[in-house]
Enzyme design. Sequence first.
Site, mmCIF file in Angstrom:
data_model
loop_
_atom_site.group_PDB
_atom_site.id
_atom_site.type_symbol
_atom_site.label_atom_id
_atom_site.label_comp_id
_atom_site.label_asym_id
_atom_site.label_seq_id
_atom_site.Cartn_x
_atom_site.Cartn_y
_atom_site.Cartn_z
ATOM 1 N N ASN A 6 6.310 7.975 -50.326
ATOM 2 C CA ASN A 6 6.169 6.557 -50.638
ATOM 3 C C ASN A 6 6.584 6.348 -52.091
ATOM 4 O O ASN A 6 5.834 6.655 -53.000
ATOM 5 C CB ASN A 6 4.703 6.131 -50.422
ATOM 6 C CG ASN A 6 4.451 4.696 -50.858
ATOM 7 O OD1 ASN A 6 5.391 3.926 -51.072
ATOM 8 N ND2 ASN A 6 3.180 4.332 -50.992
ATOM 9 N N TRP A 7 7.780 5.817 -52.273
ATOM 10 C CA TRP A 7 8.311 5.654 -53.641
ATOM 11 C C TRP A 7 7.704 4.464 -54.375
ATOM 12 O O TRP A 7 7.937 4.285 -55.554
ATOM 13 C CB TRP A 7 9.825 5.500 -53.595
ATOM 14 C CG TRP A 7 10.564 6.783 -53.335
ATOM 15 C CD1 TRP A 7 10.022 8.034 -53.171
ATOM 16 C CD2 TRP A 7 11.986 6.956 -53.237
ATOM 17 N NE1 TRP A 7 11.019 8.953 -52.985
ATOM 18 C CE2 TRP A 7 12.238 8.320 -53.009
ATOM 19 C CE3 TRP A 7 13.072 6.077 -53.318
ATOM 20 C CZ2 TRP A 7 13.531 8.835 -52.873
ATOM 21 C CZ3 TRP A 7 14.363 6.585 -53.162
ATOM 22 C CH2 TRP A 7 14.578 7.952 -52.953
ATOM 23 N N LYS A 8 7.009 3.607 -53.644
ATOM 24 C CA LYS A 8 6.449 2.376 -54.243
ATOM 25 C C LYS A 8 7.584 1.612 -54.957
ATOM 26 O O LYS A 8 8.715 1.663 -54.482
ATOM 27 C CB LYS A 8 5.308 2.732 -55.186
ATOM 28 C CG LYS A 8 4.309 3.700 -54.507
ATOM 29 C CD LYS A 8 3.017 3.884 -55.215
ATOM 30 C CE LYS A 8 2.145 4.827 -54.394
ATOM 31 N NZ LYS A 8 0.788 4.934 -54.889
ATOM 32 N N HIS A 91 -0.994 -0.517 -46.878
ATOM 33 C CA HIS A 91 -1.252 0.378 -48.021
ATOM 34 C C HIS A 91 -2.305 -0.273 -48.916
ATOM 35 O O HIS A 91 -2.337 -1.493 -49.068
ATOM 36 C CB HIS A 91 0.049 0.617 -48.807
ATOM 37 C CG HIS A 91 -0.112 1.688 -49.834
ATOM 38 N ND1 HIS A 91 -0.665 1.443 -51.064
ATOM 39 C CD2 HIS A 91 0.157 3.012 -49.794
ATOM 40 C CE1 HIS A 91 -0.717 2.577 -51.745
ATOM 41 N NE2 HIS A 91 -0.216 3.552 -50.994
ATOM 42 N N GLU A 93 -2.569 -0.585 -51.988
ATOM 43 C CA GLU A 93 -2.055 -1.450 -53.065
ATOM 44 C C GLU A 93 -1.737 -2.836 -52.518
ATOM 45 O O GLU A 93 -1.909 -3.843 -53.204
ATOM 46 C CB GLU A 93 -0.824 -0.788 -53.719
ATOM 47 C CG GLU A 93 -1.250 0.329 -54.659
ATOM 48 C CD GLU A 93 -0.254 1.473 -54.789
ATOM 49 O OE1 GLU A 93 0.925 1.307 -54.449
ATOM 50 O OE2 GLU A 93 -0.687 2.563 -55.223
ATOM 51 N N GLU A 157 -6.171 7.436 -46.786
ATOM 52 C CA GLU A 157 -5.973 7.488 -48.227
ATOM 53 C C GLU A 157 -7.186 6.900 -48.941
ATOM 54 O O GLU A 157 -7.291 5.677 -49.084
ATOM 55 C CB GLU A 157 -4.731 6.687 -48.625
ATOM 56 C CG GLU A 157 -3.450 7.164 -47.975
ATOM 57 C CD GLU A 157 -2.218 6.756 -48.786
ATOM 58 O OE1 GLU A 157 -1.475 7.649 -49.184
ATOM 59 O OE2 GLU A 157 -2.032 5.556 -49.034
ATOM 60 N N GLY A 163 -3.106 8.026 -56.932
ATOM 61 C CA GLY A 163 -2.541 7.929 -58.274
ATOM 62 C C GLY A 163 -3.498 8.332 -59.383
ATOM 63 O O GLY A 163 -3.254 8.056 -60.557
ATOM 64 N N SER A 193 -2.973 11.662 -54.379
ATOM 65 C CA SER A 193 -2.797 12.735 -55.372
ATOM 66 C C SER A 193 -2.405 14.083 -54.767
ATOM 67 O O SER A 193 -2.834 15.128 -55.242
ATOM 68 C CB SER A 193 -4.051 12.865 -56.245
ATOM 69 O OG SER A 193 -4.239 11.701 -57.020
ATOM 70 N N GLY A 214 2.829 9.840 -52.922
ATOM 71 C CA GLY A 214 3.350 8.822 -53.836
ATOM 72 C C GLY A 214 4.045 9.486 -55.019
ATOM 73 O O GLY A 214 5.160 10.005 -54.900
ATOM 74 N N GLY A 215 3.363 9.492 -56.149
ATOM 75 C CA GLY A 215 3.928 9.980 -57.415
ATOM 76 C C GLY A 215 4.719 11.273 -57.302
ATOM 77 O O GLY A 215 5.851 11.363 -57.820
HETATM 78 P P1 PGA Z 1 -0.220 9.210 -54.890
HETATM 79 O O1 PGA Z 1 -0.017 7.959 -53.930
HETATM 80 O O2 PGA Z 1 0.333 10.409 -54.177
HETATM 81 O O3 PGA Z 1 0.589 8.856 -56.127
HETATM 82 O O4 PGA Z 1 -1.676 9.334 -55.167
HETATM 83 C C1 PGA Z 1 -0.232 8.081 -52.546
HETATM 84 C C2 PGA Z 1 0.005 6.743 -51.890
HETATM 85 O O5 PGA Z 1 -0.267 5.709 -52.505
HETATM 86 O O6 PGA Z 1 0.494 6.675 -50.750
#
Ligand code: PGA
Length: 231
Positions: A6-8, A91, A93, A157, A163, A193, A214-215
């Site tokens: 997930n590149w956001k 998600h 966010e 999640e 994050g 994470s 994500g990150g």
């Molecule tokens: P993260 O994000 O790996 O940066 O914690 C995961 C996500 O939001 O899907």
Amino acid sequence: MFFMANWKMNKTIGESESYAERINELLEGEETKHTIVIFPPFTALRSLSEHLKGISVGAQDIYYEESGAFTGEISPIMVREAGASYVIIGHSERRRLFGETNESVQKKALSALKHGLTPVICIGESLREREAGRTINIIKEQLGYIPKDKKVIIAYEPLWAIGTGRSASSEEIEEVHRFIKGIIDAPVLYGGSVNSRNSGEILGIEGVDGALIGGASLDADEFFSIIKSAK
Ligand code: PGA
């Protein structure tokens, strides 16, 4: 196993093309039995889908209508045309910053299924909910809105793990995954994470069918290391 990046809101078209080149190079000659999916911003969907080899692409969200007066939204038909075969729905966010609710998650999931997209539906509790001992109740409530369709994929999640560099413990992950699998027969990914240092352990937990990253997925070498850490 499923490995989903997930590149956001990261990477331009040019940057995503360089990433594609590198990940193709790393995966070349690897006999992978895994399903790998990258979720770039909408603008890079088409180009990324054309550049990747053996990796699918997905959208980070959709609106549930097919077309119409919905300024700024994007429909399942449009992302399909741009090369997406998956879509992330709900998600945290989107729930926290953009008003996504269980009701809209349900509508989007049904619309994704109707249009041939595989929905990756995110659920998870906040830190306050966990500390109040409400995790299972929250998960149960969120699951109540998810269509019981065999194409659905769930991503657990915990909000406090996204994050933050603090992933959930193996016991916490195992307990929630077991609970989810008791309610819905679907692959369940863990997210929050995940990186190449903790992925081996996380992917080895019973009931974990893959990871939503994500990150750590923004770097092709790091994403590849995570994939390689699966037994
Ligand atoms: P993260 O994000 O790996 O940066 O914690 C995961 C996500 O939001 O899907």
